[in-house]
Write a protein that holds these residues in place. Structure first.
Motif, short mmCIF file in Angstrom:
data_model
loop_
_atom_site.label_atom_id
_atom_site.label_comp_id
_atom_site.label_asym_id
_atom_site.label_seq_id
_atom_site.Cartn_x
_atom_site.Cartn_y
_atom_site.Cartn_z
N LEU A 126 -1.02 -1.13 -4.35
CA LEU A 126 -2.17 -0.25 -4.33
C LEU A 126 -1.66 1.18 -4.15
CD1 LEU A 126 -5.44 -0.71 -2.23
CD2 LEU A 126 -4.47 1.51 -2.75
N VAL A 143 4.39 -0.68 3.19
CA VAL A 143 3.46 0.43 3.41
C VAL A 143 4.29 1.72 3.45
CG1 VAL A 143 1.77 1.47 4.97
CG2 VAL A 143 1.89 -1.03 4.74
N ILE A 171 -0.46 -8.03 4.05
CA ILE A 171 0.09 -6.69 3.81
C ILE A 171 1.60 -6.79 3.70
CG2 ILE A 171 0.27 -4.33 4.68
CD1 ILE A 171 -2.56 -5.24 3.86
N VAL A 197 0.85 -1.19 0.00
CA VAL A 197 0.00 0.00 0.00
C VAL A 197 0.89 1.24 0.00
CG1 VAL A 197 -1.88 1.21 1.14
CG2 VAL A 197 -1.74 -1.29 1.29
N ALA A 238 -1.81 5.55 3.74
CA ALA A 238 -1.27 4.23 3.43
C ALA A 238 -1.45 3.27 4.60
CB ALA A 238 0.20 4.33 3.04
N ASN A 276 0.98 5.61 -0.66
CA ASN A 276 0.21 6.84 -0.68
C ASN A 276 0.80 7.79 -1.71
OD1 ASN A 276 -1.35 9.07 -0.14
ND2 ASN A 276 -0.54 9.45 1.91
N THR A 307 -5.23 2.52 5.32
CA THR A 307 -5.81 1.62 4.32
C THR A 307 -5.26 0.21 4.48
OG1 THR A 307 -6.01 3.48 2.77
CG2 THR A 307 -6.14 1.26 1.85
N ALA A 308 -3.97 0.10 4.78
CA ALA A 308 -3.36 -1.21 4.98
C ALA A 308 -4.00 -1.93 6.16
CB ALA A 308 -1.86 -1.06 5.19
#
Length: 203
Positions: A167, A114, A111, A87, A97, A89, A100-101
């Motif tokens: 993502l 990040v 996960i 993840v 980030a 940002n 959301t993670a």
């Protein structure tokens, strides 16, 4: 009788005409009946000799009407627990980030990394987000992750190694999809394609 109406001789005059019309009617009626019987017999003979062809035609028509097609097999998609998501940002907002993670982890995803997005994506994503993965993820893990983020763009990277997905959170990001909406999106992905109600076989 006397006078001018006196009858003489041994023959009597006929008081009514001969019944020729009656005989003619009887002859015509008999002829009509004979023709009718002959025609009916001819039809019966035709049905006897063509009955098999008619049945075959009816069978073919029945085959053309309705034959359910086989349902398309259900798509096999990986479970969230088998998908690793990195993840990143790409916005100017902080903390997206990690937040959301954490939500993705609660929904069963693994996960990976990040943090902030790489320079090629940082501050350059105007939409909800971008999902990146290898070519093998196009019809497998990418759609599963996309169900969690409505409107995200899906991309594959040629030559990318591994199975992990990225993502990238964009400027229009307002949060992940609601669990119920994500579940409904996944259900649509795994539902079989609608099958035709009938198929034509040499019709």
């Amino acid at each position: 009788m006397g006078g001018k109406y006196r009858i003489t001789g041994d023959k009597y005059p006929r008081m009514r005409p001969r019944r020729r019309r009656g005989r003619l009617i009887v002859v015509v009626a008999a002829s009509a009946c004979a023709l009718g019987v002959l025609g009916w017999g001819t039809l019966q003979l035709i049905d006897v000799f063509t009955g098999g062809k008619k049945s075959a035609a009816e069978g073919t028509a029945a085959d053309c009407r309705t034959k359910p097609a086989a349902a398309t097999p259900v798509k096999a998609l990986p479970e969230p627990g088998r998908i690793t998501v990195n993840v990143y940002n790409a916005t100017q907002r902080t903390g997206l980030a990690k937040e959301t993670a954490d939500q993705l982890k609660k929904r069963g995803f693994r996960i990976g990394d990040v943090g902030n997005a790489p320079k090629e994506y940082d501050k350059k994503i105007k939409g909800t987000g971008v999902l990146l993965g290898p070519a093998s993820a196009l019809n497998t893990s990418l759609p599963v992750l996309a169900a969690q983020l409505a409107g995200a763009e899906q991309r594959t990277v040629a030559g990318r190694k591994g199975t992990a997905l990225d993502l990238m959170i964009g400027d229009a990001f307002k949060g992940l999809a609601k669990p119920a909406d994500a579940h409904q999106a996944l259900a649509k992905l795994t539902a079989p394609a609608p099958a035709p109600t009938a198929t034509k076989n040499n019709c």
